[in-house]
Design a protein around this motif. Structure first.
Motif, mmCIF file in Angstrom:
data_model
loop_
_atom_site.group_PDB
_atom_site.id
_atom_site.type_symbol
_atom_site.label_atom_id
_atom_site.label_comp_id
_atom_site.label_asym_id
_atom_site.label_seq_id
_atom_site.Cartn_x
_atom_site.Cartn_y
_atom_site.Cartn_z
ATOM 1 N N THR A 144 0.824 -1.214 0.000
ATOM 2 C CA THR A 144 0.000 0.000 0.000
ATOM 3 C C THR A 144 0.854 1.259 0.000
ATOM 4 O OG1 THR A 144 -0.081 0.183 2.401
ATOM 5 C CG2 THR A 144 -1.737 -1.219 1.361
ATOM 6 N N GLY A 145 2.123 1.112 -0.119
ATOM 7 C CA GLY A 145 3.056 2.225 0.023
ATOM 8 C C GLY A 145 4.090 1.826 1.052
ATOM 9 N N GLU A 146 4.045 2.452 2.225
ATOM 10 C CA GLU A 146 5.012 2.152 3.272
ATOM 11 C C GLU A 146 4.582 1.018 4.191
ATOM 12 O OE1 GLU A 146 6.361 5.586 5.402
ATOM 13 O OE2 GLU A 146 6.404 6.796 3.581
ATOM 14 N N THR A 147 3.292 0.750 4.284
ATOM 15 C CA THR A 147 2.778 -0.254 5.211
ATOM 16 C C THR A 147 2.055 -1.349 4.441
ATOM 17 O OG1 THR A 147 2.463 1.461 6.880
ATOM 18 C CG2 THR A 147 1.334 -0.614 7.245
ATOM 19 N N THR A 148 2.229 -2.570 4.872
ATOM 20 C CA THR A 148 1.563 -3.716 4.255
ATOM 21 C C THR A 148 0.261 -3.997 4.987
ATOM 22 O OG1 THR A 148 3.668 -4.691 3.577
ATOM 23 C CG2 THR A 148 1.798 -6.190 3.776
ATOM 24 N N ILE A 149 -0.794 -4.258 4.221
ATOM 25 C CA ILE A 149 -2.025 -4.789 4.805
ATOM 26 C C ILE A 149 -2.021 -6.280 4.508
ATOM 27 C CG2 ILE A 149 -4.539 -4.807 4.807
ATOM 28 C CD1 ILE A 149 -4.481 -1.952 3.746
ATOM 29 N N SER A 150 -2.220 -7.083 5.539
ATOM 30 C CA SER A 150 -2.256 -8.538 5.381
ATOM 31 C C SER A 150 -3.643 -9.052 5.713
ATOM 32 C CB SER A 150 -1.242 -9.203 6.311
ATOM 33 O OG SER A 150 0.064 -8.758 6.027
ATOM 34 N N PHE A 151 -3.954 -10.215 5.176
ATOM 35 C CA PHE A 151 -5.244 -10.855 5.392
ATOM 36 C C PHE A 151 -5.010 -12.296 5.793
ATOM 37 C CE2 PHE A 151 -5.614 -7.479 2.366
ATOM 38 C CZ PHE A 151 -6.749 -6.799 2.756
ATOM 39 N N VAL A 152 -5.711 -12.742 6.820
ATOM 40 C CA VAL A 152 -5.607 -14.115 7.309
ATOM 41 C C VAL A 152 -7.009 -14.701 7.345
ATOM 42 C CG1 VAL A 152 -5.088 -15.519 9.346
ATOM 43 C CG2 VAL A 152 -3.533 -13.720 8.676
ATOM 44 N N SER A 153 -7.134 -15.939 6.920
ATOM 45 C CA SER A 153 -8.441 -16.588 7.004
ATOM 46 C C SER A 153 -8.827 -16.755 8.466
ATOM 47 C CB SER A 153 -8.406 -17.953 6.314
ATOM 48 O OG SER A 153 -7.627 -18.871 7.067
ATOM 49 N N LYS A 154 -10.117 -16.720 8.718
ATOM 50 C CA LYS A 154 -10.598 -16.896 10.086
ATOM 51 C C LYS A 154 -10.194 -18.266 10.629
ATOM 52 C CE LYS A 154 -14.372 -13.643 9.571
ATOM 53 N NZ LYS A 154 -15.815 -13.444 9.462
ATOM 54 N N ASP A 155 -10.148 -19.285 9.760
ATOM 55 C CA ASP A 155 -9.719 -20.620 10.200
ATOM 56 C C ASP A 155 -8.278 -20.594 10.704
ATOM 57 O OD1 ASP A 155 -12.172 -21.753 9.617
ATOM 58 O OD2 ASP A 155 -11.538 -22.504 7.651
ATOM 59 N N LEU A 156 -7.383 -19.949 9.938
ATOM 60 C CA LEU A 156 -5.989 -19.862 10.359
ATOM 61 C C LEU A 156 -5.874 -19.025 11.635
ATOM 62 C CD1 LEU A 156 -3.007 -20.469 9.964
ATOM 63 C CD2 LEU A 156 -2.889 -18.547 8.354
ATOM 64 N N ALA A 157 -6.619 -17.934 11.712
ATOM 65 C CA ALA A 157 -6.580 -17.099 12.918
ATOM 66 C C ALA A 157 -7.031 -17.895 14.135
ATOM 67 C CB ALA A 157 -7.462 -15.873 12.725
ATOM 68 N N ASN A 158 -8.080 -18.696 13.980
ATOM 69 C CA ASN A 158 -8.556 -19.512 15.098
ATOM 70 C C ASN A 158 -7.525 -20.545 15.519
ATOM 71 O OD1 ASN A 158 -11.159 -18.705 16.102
ATOM 72 N ND2 ASN A 158 -11.970 -19.184 14.074
ATOM 73 N N SER A 159 -6.719 -21.036 14.587
ATOM 74 C CA SER A 159 -5.683 -22.005 14.952
ATOM 75 C C SER A 159 -4.545 -21.335 15.729
ATOM 76 C CB SER A 159 -5.139 -22.722 13.711
ATOM 77 O OG SER A 159 -4.289 -21.873 12.957
ATOM 78 N N ASN A 160 -4.404 -20.018 15.570
ATOM 79 C CA ASN A 160 -3.358 -19.269 16.274
ATOM 80 C C ASN A 160 -3.813 -18.750 17.635
ATOM 81 O OD1 ASN A 160 -1.545 -19.537 14.121
ATOM 82 N ND2 ASN A 160 -2.274 -17.680 13.143
ATOM 83 N N LYS A 162 -6.059 -19.575 20.759
ATOM 84 C CA LYS A 162 -6.793 -20.640 21.454
ATOM 85 C C LYS A 162 -8.178 -20.215 21.917
ATOM 86 C CE LYS A 162 -3.009 -21.383 23.927
ATOM 87 N NZ LYS A 162 -2.205 -21.722 25.072
ATOM 88 N N ASN A 163 -8.323 -18.958 22.332
ATOM 89 C CA ASN A 163 -9.605 -18.498 22.864
ATOM 90 C C ASN A 163 -10.468 -17.778 21.833
ATOM 91 O OD1 ASN A 163 -9.164 -19.481 25.513
ATOM 92 N ND2 ASN A 163 -7.777 -17.761 25.871
ATOM 93 N N GLY A 164 -10.067 -17.833 20.563
ATOM 94 C CA GLY A 164 -10.853 -17.219 19.496
ATOM 95 C C GLY A 164 -10.731 -15.706 19.470
ATOM 96 N N PHE A 165 -11.628 -15.060 18.744
ATOM 97 C CA PHE A 165 -11.609 -13.605 18.580
ATOM 98 C C PHE A 165 -13.005 -13.156 18.157
ATOM 99 C CE2 PHE A 165 -10.382 -15.654 14.664
ATOM 100 C CZ PHE A 165 -11.153 -15.025 13.702
ATOM 101 N N ILE A 166 -13.252 -11.861 18.235
ATOM 102 C CA ILE A 166 -14.517 -11.297 17.778
ATOM 103 C C ILE A 166 -14.398 -11.072 16.281
ATOM 104 C CG2 ILE A 166 -16.092 -9.328 17.935
ATOM 105 C CD1 ILE A 166 -15.049 -8.973 20.836
ATOM 106 N N GLU A 167 -15.332 -11.625 15.525
ATOM 107 C CA GLU A 167 -15.285 -11.495 14.071
ATOM 108 C C GLU A 167 -15.895 -10.179 13.614
ATOM 109 O OE1 GLU A 167 -16.731 -14.865 11.887
ATOM 110 O OE2 GLU A 167 -15.794 -16.284 13.260
#
Length: 130
Positions: A43-59, A61-66
């Motif tokens: 995006t210029g100086e900063t990268t925006i990254s995207f992670v699948s919710k499945d991969l995020a849940n594997s990282n 343990k207690n989940g996250f707010i979607e």
């Protein structure tokens, strides 16, 4: 020394989210895994990254707010700077974004609007502060 490497958004479909940001804002794809569970945009100086919710849940343990377009946005935003706020908003809306707040001019001269991307994340679309 510490520096900001990238911002990571947890999304339902990494490929679809990356395509939205490419088409709506003109960012360039840097990388996407063969499994389509992680990808990056330049995006210029900063990268925006995207992670699948499945991969995020594997990282996490207690989940996250979607994030969702149906719920209130998180108390955080990505600010995207442009000289033509309305043009950027119009293109994003055509691709599935929702307007959260119409463009207004701030007392210091900056034009600011808020939209929600296809995953519900809050984006500030604004002119540079002069």
């Amino acid at each position: 020394m510490v520096k900001l490497g990238y911002t990571i958004l947890y999304v339902s479909d990494v490929e679809k989210s990356i395509e939205f940001y490419e088409k709506a804002f003109g960012f360039n794809r840097k990388f996407i895994t063969p499994e389509n569970d992680y990808g990056e945009l330049s995006t210029g100086e900063t990268t925006i990254s995207f992670v699948s919710k499945d991969l995020a849940n594997s990282n996490l343990k207690n989940g996250f707010i979607e994030s969702s377009q149906l719920e209130k946005p998180f108390g955080i935003e990505l600010a995207l700077i442009t000289d033509d706020v309305q043009k950027v908003i119009d293109r994003a809306i055509e691709l599935g974004a929702l307007v959260a707040e119409e463009a207004i001019q701030k007392p210091w001269g900056q034009t600011v609007s808020y939209i929600r991307d296809i995953d519900g994340f809050l984006l500030e679309i604004c002119t540079p502060i002069k």
